[in-house]
Design a protein around this motif. Structure first.
Motif, short mmCIF file in Angstrom:
data_model
loop_
_atom_site.label_atom_id
_atom_site.label_comp_id
_atom_site.label_asym_id
_atom_site.label_seq_id
_atom_site.Cartn_x
_atom_site.Cartn_y
_atom_site.Cartn_z
N PHE D 224 -16.78 26.55 12.14
CA PHE D 224 -15.44 26.27 12.65
C PHE D 224 -15.40 26.19 14.18
CE2 PHE D 224 -10.88 26.78 13.37
CZ PHE D 224 -10.40 25.88 12.42
N ALA D 225 -16.27 26.94 14.83
CA ALA D 225 -16.31 26.86 16.30
C ALA D 225 -16.63 25.44 16.75
CB ALA D 225 -17.33 27.85 16.85
N TYR D 226 -17.48 24.75 16.00
CA TYR D 226 -17.80 23.36 16.34
C TYR D 226 -16.61 22.45 16.07
CZ TYR D 226 -22.56 24.79 17.13
OH TYR D 226 -23.67 25.40 17.64
N ARG D 227 -15.97 22.67 14.95
CA ARG D 227 -14.79 21.84 14.65
C ARG D 227 -13.73 21.98 15.74
NH1 ARG D 227 -14.71 19.83 9.51
NH2 ARG D 227 -16.17 20.81 8.07
N ARG D 228 -13.49 23.22 16.17
CA ARG D 228 -12.44 23.45 17.16
C ARG D 228 -12.79 22.82 18.51
NH1 ARG D 228 -10.57 29.38 19.22
NH2 ARG D 228 -12.83 29.49 19.51
N LYS D 229 -14.03 23.01 18.95
CA LYS D 229 -14.44 22.46 20.23
C LYS D 229 -14.34 20.93 20.21
CE LYS D 229 -16.34 21.77 24.22
NZ LYS D 229 -15.60 22.05 25.45
N ARG D 230 -14.88 20.37 19.15
CA ARG D 230 -14.92 18.91 18.99
C ARG D 230 -13.52 18.31 18.91
NH1 ARG D 230 -18.81 15.41 17.12
NH2 ARG D 230 -18.23 13.93 15.51
N ALA D 231 -12.56 19.13 18.52
CA ALA D 231 -11.18 18.67 18.43
C ALA D 231 -10.42 18.86 19.74
CB ALA D 231 -10.46 19.41 17.31
N GLY D 232 -11.11 19.35 20.76
CA GLY D 232 -10.42 19.59 22.03
C GLY D 232 -9.40 20.70 21.93
N GLN D 233 -9.69 21.69 21.10
CA GLN D 233 -8.75 22.78 20.89
C GLN D 233 -9.28 24.11 21.43
OE1 GLN D 233 -5.65 22.82 19.59
NE2 GLN D 233 -5.48 20.72 18.89
N LEU D 234 -10.41 24.07 22.10
CA LEU D 234 -10.96 25.30 22.68
C LEU D 234 -10.53 25.41 24.14
CD1 LEU D 234 -12.72 27.82 22.60
CD2 LEU D 234 -14.70 26.37 23.05
N LEU D 235 -9.55 26.25 24.40
CA LEU D 235 -9.02 26.39 25.75
C LEU D 235 -10.07 26.99 26.69
CD1 LEU D 235 -6.14 25.43 25.74
CD2 LEU D 235 -5.40 27.76 26.28
N SER D 236 -10.20 26.44 27.91
CA SER D 236 -11.12 27.06 28.86
C SER D 236 -10.57 28.42 29.29
CB SER D 236 -11.36 26.14 30.07
OG SER D 236 -10.14 25.83 30.71
N LYS D 237 -9.28 28.49 29.58
CA LYS D 237 -8.69 29.78 29.96
C LYS D 237 -8.01 30.37 28.73
CE LYS D 237 -8.33 28.47 34.81
NZ LYS D 237 -7.49 28.29 36.02
N GLY D 238 -8.86 30.82 27.82
CA GLY D 238 -8.41 31.25 26.50
C GLY D 238 -7.48 32.45 26.54
N ARG D 239 -7.46 33.15 27.65
CA ARG D 239 -6.55 34.30 27.76
C ARG D 239 -5.09 33.89 27.53
NH1 ARG D 239 -6.91 35.68 34.15
NH2 ARG D 239 -8.83 34.46 34.12
#
Lengths: 354, 354, 354, 354
Positions: D224-239
């Motif tokens: 799922f981490a790959y799916r999320r990143k690839r979807a542009g849903q992994l925030l850089s400032k995840g806080r």
């Protein structure tokens, strides 16, 4: 003198007769006909193992569907940069595999070896999550430069690949030509050396349309029937493909066709060299890549010979091409006649044609 | 001494206050709030042209969605091989653009110029139907090596690209840093030079999440609202993004933040060079790539400084790295303090820290 | 007595002979052979208009690729819920069209008319951005229930669809059967009535594999060569498909084959009714859907007749099926013999077979 | 009097303060910050089980990515036809899941029960290879009609679904409202009842952007981490997301917010009924669907109340709507004030507003 490609001929007589014979009467539709079943059984004998075979309409479909079964979309497919999957399929692997990335390996004669794979991983990082993860290594047998993998070369490459978690695909568009070029069994060149899935091409070597995806690890084929149907590659009158493959494989017909094609290539190459040409790569299967004087090319063309100039981008550094020379690709097939070859050689040598 | 990235800080005070202020009361949902409208209007003033802006959650989404609007699936996206879109987005462009192929240009410092594009086309053929067709050229401003495009460089590159039928995308994850690095207007660096679509990044330079896709040619944006929604990038409480961008752009706040980051980078670079380091690339924006003695790196790390070693694969041939050296990447941001920089320099120089 | 499908027979003699004849000698590969060119030209004459034709391997490929050229991924394809594209292609349209949504229209006998389209839009909202937007209407000729559209029915439906911005696709897997069922020209049934793209099926009616996508609006076909190649549907030895289609269309061969199939269906239907069966839908083309006593079905099966029970889900409310009855589908083809039909009728009527 | 949606308010004070507090200092980027880690830990406590949580930007992203992890492209996602995933996400599930097909279940109040699933399978065939294969059942908690699943209802439905090989997804955009509407634990409503993956929505109930995908079966989350990143849903400032969720879950804050919203809905519903309205569905969470005289609607609108008319297509047959009436949707949230409700009731009853 048609050396443009090994797909300019029709089918062999034996294959064509099989189409005619198979046409009569009713047959089950959608791939469960007896012709296809017998072709699969014959492949099991030839490859000395259980396997699952799926016919498809084209080599591009075979490759792209096979790859899609071996990689997630965030994987990466490694192959030589000149490989057909990378360069000549209009992005079909990317399409079928959900947007997978293709990455290029080096390798003399478009033939990556274990050392080339090691060099690739030395030069690239694949950080989890942020980068795609290499998932498949695809090799072409024979390669785009007409070279042939030996079993030990594949085995070493596959071992290195599997140590990295990669699966192995072989694009066997010219598998028969590569097979008869050496003393090796179909099994030795494939699953015994670590190949998981083979695109088994028969079109270039004697069918009108005969392509199959062969899974040596049947677990990988669990969903493949769905992939094929969904891709519009499941023929309703499947006997068309099944009958061709059955005839192609019967009585070593396919081997005889390939031996002829390879012999013609060898003869053509020898003749061109004798006439002053230089070979860029060794002629191991049915493709000849000579550097010829432009005058020679012009004479051949004027006499009706067809062949393509080859982009100089792919020439190895060792092969300097003079200003008055060009590099060309000449392909022979089961249908190439000794007479065609003899005439081409005579014209190249500026001698009277037979 | 956190030089790991320009995304380890939070938002600037002005941006944070805007979030708080915007939180009160009801606002229209799904991107049609007043905050977003004002941010778009401000961008029209800043870029001196009509334009369409779409907020999204991440830079990866901005890039991948923007590219998907510029290419058919059988196109090819050209960029430097080190570009974020090619190397750090886990194949997002391939996913959003239906399996498009990414092809790599050369270019010193990850900055392809017109000559690099010409070299690329000299080395590659793109036969119709059988091969994908180059459709977009994407440049990074600033580049992955911290270099900055000048207007004339972009214009020359874009002219060459457009002569080949390509559209132009700019990954502006560090657009502000590149802008304040030179005497050039936002318009001159983008649409006047031929950029069609800009990924306008504000997260690294002072927002918590502030990314927008800007279409200078609004005809290209006709379907973009559908692309964004379908990608799960249309925030229901759109004020969160709109308010940040509005505050970021107000009173040249964004320029001030970027000037500070760039100045800190310059100061850090100068100090490291004075302490014996060598710069791999010129420091033009807010990234420093020094080659440092390993002992220096160890001292910095021991003192709590964070930064990443940089893969040597990307080092230009001219930059020999000794056995006792390593190349690192140090990034400054709006939040980097002069004190942090001074301490890092002192430690690098083996002097008492301030 | 094989009434299982119209794809259990091989090719007609004329089509098979064409394959044999076309096999000789060299031909251009990848779809630019003379056979294919002549087939396209013949279609232009038959349809009385300029058009672009692309051969593919299967009807599923024809439909899915055609639809992908007519809709963006956020569009919606409307068809009857029983249509082949909606129900029997394993999601191929969704795959080829980038995840498009399929929406179901009503319509007696799987034949939506203009009133059904109006009812659909009365019952559904399509809010911009948040919902997909209807983009294509696809009709089947003949329908899955064996009914046939008349020109005025298509024209009225297409006019209503185009008023809503939809494009029109026709799945002509049984186009020939629908054509000879009435006094209407190919043009009247397609482009003159508003059809933009036709999946022209020849496999069921006399080819081994003969499917083509026909664009009446050639502008819509601008990129189709890329779609087909990328889908692995561009045959290297394209003569295989081209020769079949050329022979199929020559001297009204296709019309004769279809007339025979339709006549056999009519005769079978009449005989079954005389033997006590009831027809669920009128027999307009080459499919018969009778409700028969289970005993009759058992006798037919015992005598070697093949046919499929039809899911009762699709039976109209008017057609009550008794506990001792079942509804079946029986399909005739160019290869169905009068003798087969006569035997089936005799068995159904519990009379001596001829 | 804003009853248009529960996304027109900002964040709760506690959540907003958490954003402000989290803004200070450096934090790890790309989702591995401490805020996010603590939010995940809190969810493990709340759900009384180990689980994997992934923050994303929107509910659409949560749903579509979650579904993509549960189905192959040739699967089918079953849900009520009014479900958000089916009707309001512009085809996002189809896009993320590679062209998956969405199929519609019935169910009173958009709430399919086990009997509805049984009816669905009675009415549909899913032949292998030729048809997509049902793979996931998605339920909405609360439903689009404001109804709430009880644990035994989910358990019965999930048991029936799993007997068919389906996985269970819950769209919990209003999970908190559904939870506090009954005496049931988060565990009882999810994994103990058979839910595999939950879209945990917090945006509507007090965050600015707080959505998470929760995997109760962590094996399903492997990629799922790959799916999320690839979807542009992994925030850089995840806080930004992590801090909101942490605050949302702290000290049962989320439950208090939801209780308030539900209480306001109940009060509003009672008042409207007292004023002559009729409820289409029971008010179980925070949505009210009254049938009101058009005059009442006009008076409310004139007084500044916002709400949407509800398409009559979704009204159950039992709820006849008079010519002078309309059905509307009114949504309350944590931010709805008793005063707003009181005023709306007074206006509806044509009495003086407080």
């Amino acid at each position: 003198m048609n050396f443009a490609s090994d797909n300019v001929a029709g089918a062999s007589a034996q294959v064509l007769e099989a189409i005619v014979a198979a046409n009569a009467g009713a047959a089950k539709s959608y791939g469960v006909d007896d012709f296809t079943a017998r072709a699969e059984q014959r492949l099991q004998e030839i490859f000395e193992t259980d396997l699952a075979m799926f016919t498809v309409a084209t080599g591009t479909a075979a490759n792209a569907l096979a790859l899609s079964a071996l990689t997630p979309p965030w994987g990466a497919v490694l192959s030589h940069g000149m490989a057909h999957i990378a360069n000549d399929e209009c992005g079909a692997p990317e399409f079928f595999a959900g947007g997978v990335k293709m990455l290029a390996l080096g390798g003399h004669g478009a033939k990556p070896l274990a050392a080339d794979l090691a060099a690739f991983f030395d030069a690239h990082q694949f950080r989890p999550v942020h980068q795609v993860q290499p998932s498949v290594l695809s090799v072409s047998q024979a390669t785009e430069c007409g070279l042939v993998y030996r079993p030990d070369e594949i085995a070493a490459l596959a071992a290195a690949a599997k140590a990295r978690g990669l699966r192995m695909h072989m694009d066997g568009a010219r598998f028969a030509n590569a097979l008869v070029a050496q003393e090796a069994s179909p099994a030795a060149l494939t699953w015994r050396a670590g190949i998981d899935v083979l695109s088994f091409g028969a079109t270039k070597n004697g069918c009108l349309a005969g392509e199959a995806v062969i899974f040596f690890d049947k677990a990988l084929a669990a969903d493949f029937a769905y992939r094929r149907k969904r891709a519009g590659q499941l023929l309703s009158k499947g006997r068309l493909f099944g009958a061709q493959l059955e005839a192609y494989l019967r009585d070593d017909h396919w081997l005889g066709l390939a031996r002829h094609a390879n012999a013609m290539a060898k003869r053509l190459a020898d003749g061109l060299v004798a006439a002053g040409g230089r070979l860029v790569w060794a002629v191991e299967a049915n493709e000849v890549f000579p550097i010829l004087p432009r005058q020679t090319c012009d004479r051949l063309a004027a006499a009706g010979a067809t062949f393509y100039p080859r982009s100089t981008e792919v020439v190895p550094a060792s092969a300097t091409i003079g200003r008055d020379e060009m590099m060309v690709r000449m392909v022979t097939s089961f249908a190439t006649t000794p007479d065609e070859v003899a005439r081409a050689i005579a014209i190249a040598g500026n001698k009277p044609t037979p």
